[in-house]
Write a protein that holds these residues in place. Sequence first.
Motif, mmCIF file in Angstrom:
data_model
loop_
_atom_site.group_PDB
_atom_site.id
_atom_site.type_symbol
_atom_site.label_atom_id
_atom_site.label_comp_id
_atom_site.label_asym_id
_atom_site.label_seq_id
_atom_site.Cartn_x
_atom_site.Cartn_y
_atom_site.Cartn_z
ATOM 1 N N LEU A 131 -14.889 -36.752 -4.629
ATOM 2 C CA LEU A 131 -16.127 -37.491 -4.825
ATOM 3 C C LEU A 131 -16.753 -37.100 -6.160
ATOM 4 O O LEU A 131 -16.936 -35.920 -6.444
ATOM 5 C CB LEU A 131 -17.118 -37.171 -3.699
ATOM 6 C CG LEU A 131 -17.177 -38.094 -2.487
ATOM 7 C CD1 LEU A 131 -18.205 -37.561 -1.490
ATOM 8 C CD2 LEU A 131 -17.522 -39.507 -2.885
ATOM 9 N N LEU A 132 -17.130 -38.107 -6.961
ATOM 10 C CA LEU A 132 -17.731 -37.887 -8.275
ATOM 11 C C LEU A 132 -19.035 -38.668 -8.381
ATOM 12 O O LEU A 132 -19.179 -39.740 -7.769
ATOM 13 C CB LEU A 132 -16.785 -38.368 -9.383
ATOM 14 C CG LEU A 132 -15.378 -37.775 -9.421
ATOM 15 C CD1 LEU A 132 -14.502 -38.584 -10.371
ATOM 16 C CD2 LEU A 132 -15.431 -36.320 -9.840
ATOM 17 N N GLN A 133 -19.981 -38.151 -9.194
ATOM 18 C CA GLN A 133 -21.233 -38.851 -9.494
ATOM 19 C C GLN A 133 -21.490 -38.727 -10.990
ATOM 20 O O GLN A 133 -20.617 -38.324 -11.728
ATOM 21 C CB GLN A 133 -22.414 -38.270 -8.696
ATOM 22 C CG GLN A 133 -22.107 -37.906 -7.250
ATOM 23 C CD GLN A 133 -21.376 -36.572 -7.188
ATOM 24 O OE1 GLN A 133 -21.661 -35.680 -7.968
ATOM 25 N NE2 GLN A 133 -20.447 -36.439 -6.255
ATOM 26 N N ILE A 159 -21.580 -44.403 -9.323
ATOM 27 C CA ILE A 159 -22.169 -44.578 -10.653
ATOM 28 C C ILE A 159 -23.694 -44.473 -10.532
ATOM 29 O O ILE A 159 -24.429 -45.454 -10.684
ATOM 30 C CB ILE A 159 -21.729 -45.900 -11.295
ATOM 31 C CG1 ILE A 159 -20.208 -46.014 -11.277
ATOM 32 C CG2 ILE A 159 -22.218 -45.991 -12.742
ATOM 33 C CD1 ILE A 159 -19.673 -47.264 -11.928
ATOM 34 N N ALA A 160 -24.135 -43.272 -10.225
ATOM 35 C CA ALA A 160 -25.569 -43.010 -10.044
ATOM 36 C C ALA A 160 -25.870 -41.600 -10.525
ATOM 37 O O ALA A 160 -25.155 -40.657 -10.144
ATOM 38 C CB ALA A 160 -25.952 -43.155 -8.567
ATOM 39 N N PRO A 161 -26.911 -41.442 -11.372
ATOM 40 C CA PRO A 161 -27.674 -42.529 -11.991
ATOM 41 C C PRO A 161 -26.803 -43.339 -12.939
ATOM 42 O O PRO A 161 -25.811 -42.839 -13.458
ATOM 43 C CB PRO A 161 -28.787 -41.795 -12.738
ATOM 44 C CG PRO A 161 -28.233 -40.432 -12.985
ATOM 45 C CD PRO A 161 -27.369 -40.108 -11.823
ATOM 46 N N PHE A 162 -27.197 -44.597 -13.179
ATOM 47 C CA PHE A 162 -26.327 -45.502 -13.922
ATOM 48 C C PHE A 162 -26.150 -45.068 -15.372
ATOM 49 O O PHE A 162 -27.106 -44.729 -16.060
ATOM 50 C CB PHE A 162 -26.886 -46.932 -13.911
ATOM 51 C CG PHE A 162 -26.030 -47.892 -14.692
ATOM 52 C CD1 PHE A 162 -24.881 -48.404 -14.126
ATOM 53 C CD2 PHE A 162 -26.354 -48.245 -15.996
ATOM 54 C CE1 PHE A 162 -24.066 -49.261 -14.851
ATOM 55 C CE2 PHE A 162 -25.547 -49.109 -16.718
ATOM 56 C CZ PHE A 162 -24.398 -49.612 -16.139
ATOM 57 N N LEU A 163 -24.904 -45.090 -15.813
ATOM 58 C CA LEU A 163 -24.536 -44.970 -17.216
ATOM 59 C C LEU A 163 -23.495 -46.048 -17.490
ATOM 60 O O LEU A 163 -22.675 -46.365 -16.613
ATOM 61 C CB LEU A 163 -23.943 -43.591 -17.516
ATOM 62 C CG LEU A 163 -24.900 -42.396 -17.486
ATOM 63 C CD1 LEU A 163 -24.123 -41.104 -17.686
ATOM 64 C CD2 LEU A 163 -25.963 -42.533 -18.573
ATOM 65 N N LEU A 177 -18.790 -46.877 -6.183
ATOM 66 C CA LEU A 177 -19.985 -47.045 -5.369
ATOM 67 C C LEU A 177 -21.202 -47.227 -6.260
ATOM 68 O O LEU A 177 -21.401 -46.463 -7.210
ATOM 69 C CB LEU A 177 -20.201 -45.823 -4.466
ATOM 70 C CG LEU A 177 -19.100 -45.513 -3.442
ATOM 71 C CD1 LEU A 177 -19.473 -44.289 -2.619
ATOM 72 C CD2 LEU A 177 -18.859 -46.703 -2.536
ATOM 73 N N VAL A 178 -22.014 -48.233 -5.952
ATOM 74 C CA VAL A 178 -23.214 -48.545 -6.727
ATOM 75 C C VAL A 178 -24.288 -49.044 -5.762
ATOM 76 O O VAL A 178 -24.000 -49.383 -4.620
ATOM 77 C CB VAL A 178 -22.949 -49.650 -7.784
ATOM 78 C CG1 VAL A 178 -22.121 -49.133 -8.945
ATOM 79 C CG2 VAL A 178 -22.250 -50.862 -7.139
ATOM 80 N N ASN A 179 -25.544 -49.104 -6.229
ATOM 81 C CA ASN A 179 -26.526 -49.890 -5.492
ATOM 82 C C ASN A 179 -26.596 -51.265 -6.143
ATOM 83 O O ASN A 179 -25.888 -51.549 -7.118
ATOM 84 C CB ASN A 179 -27.887 -49.190 -5.412
ATOM 85 C CG ASN A 179 -28.535 -48.982 -6.779
ATOM 86 O OD1 ASN A 179 -28.287 -49.736 -7.730
ATOM 87 N ND2 ASN A 179 -29.354 -47.945 -6.895
ATOM 88 N N GLU A 180 -27.455 -52.142 -5.624
ATOM 89 C CA GLU A 180 -27.452 -53.525 -6.108
ATOM 90 C C GLU A 180 -27.842 -53.607 -7.584
ATOM 91 O O GLU A 180 -27.258 -54.382 -8.345
ATOM 92 C CB GLU A 180 -28.400 -54.359 -5.251
ATOM 93 C CG GLU A 180 -28.279 -55.851 -5.481
ATOM 94 C CD GLU A 180 -28.980 -56.678 -4.428
ATOM 95 O OE1 GLU A 180 -28.761 -57.901 -4.390
ATOM 96 O OE2 GLU A 180 -29.754 -56.104 -3.642
#
Length: 305
Positions: A131-133, A159-163, A177-180
């Motif tokens: 698992l990576l963030q 991809i959180a926080p988004f870059l 994995l992302v949010n909307e």
Amino acid sequence: MITVFGSVNIDLVSRTARLPRPGETVPGSDYQLIPGGKGANQALAARRAGASVRMIGAVGTDDMATIALSELEAGGVDLSGIQRSGATTGMAVITVDDNAENTIVLSPGANARLSASGLQAGAIGAGDTLLLQMEVPFAENLAAARIAKAAGARVILSIAPFLPVEREAFADVDMILVNETEAADLARHLGLLPGSNGAATVAKLASELGRTVIATLGPEGAVAATQTETISVPALKVVPVDTTGAGDTFCGVLAALLDEGADLATAMRRASVAGSLACAKAGAQPSFPLREAIELSLASDPAFP
């Protein structure tokens, strides 16, 4: 076995009636020091869902390090891969308002010096999950992904926080994995027009990248797009208290279910329930549900088949 390569923070949390505007001071509650960090959050969520979990992260030599690792230690996460680097442990300053919305300012501390060298040869094997963030150096994430992929492991990137991430960076990633909001931001960065909703956007991303893409949709649940199907799951109906860590809960529980052999739809249903339950309590890590609570809520809610 799940290995989480990522951030370990201490969250300094204060509650207030509403979030301050720029230049404004608002009264807040007594602050709390709560273990956090997206990497540590996902590790604990996966562990509470029943997985065997190893944490690869970095903390400082300050007193905050002990607090930051306390829930992981108590939860039975393997901390043998924790690196001591620099004077300060990462800290997130979090304000939560009466509507359970939050603002977060992140000081990376030791997380900025985390190295993929902590993934020793043989530490990840075929069938394992990495698992990576995005709260540690991205070059080290890519190095960790290469190591895991070469060993035959599943690689999941949150991809959180988004870059902005380039296409070639997904070479060793199986699942995104992302949010909307992050889904739409990634689509625009890749030159795609976001869809009319989360499902349409993740379908475009999955087709463009040739990867499974999953977006959390808050109270609307979550949606996944693979190369062959789209899967939508609802959220559990709860009264939100604090949304901090809900996305990390989803990620950790999803990984735990996939790691034990569940299909994607089954894993997503439990991850969605877990993320909802995490919103019903204050704080990040203290709110993460145990597997028994997830199963009980799943069985008692008619929205879930």
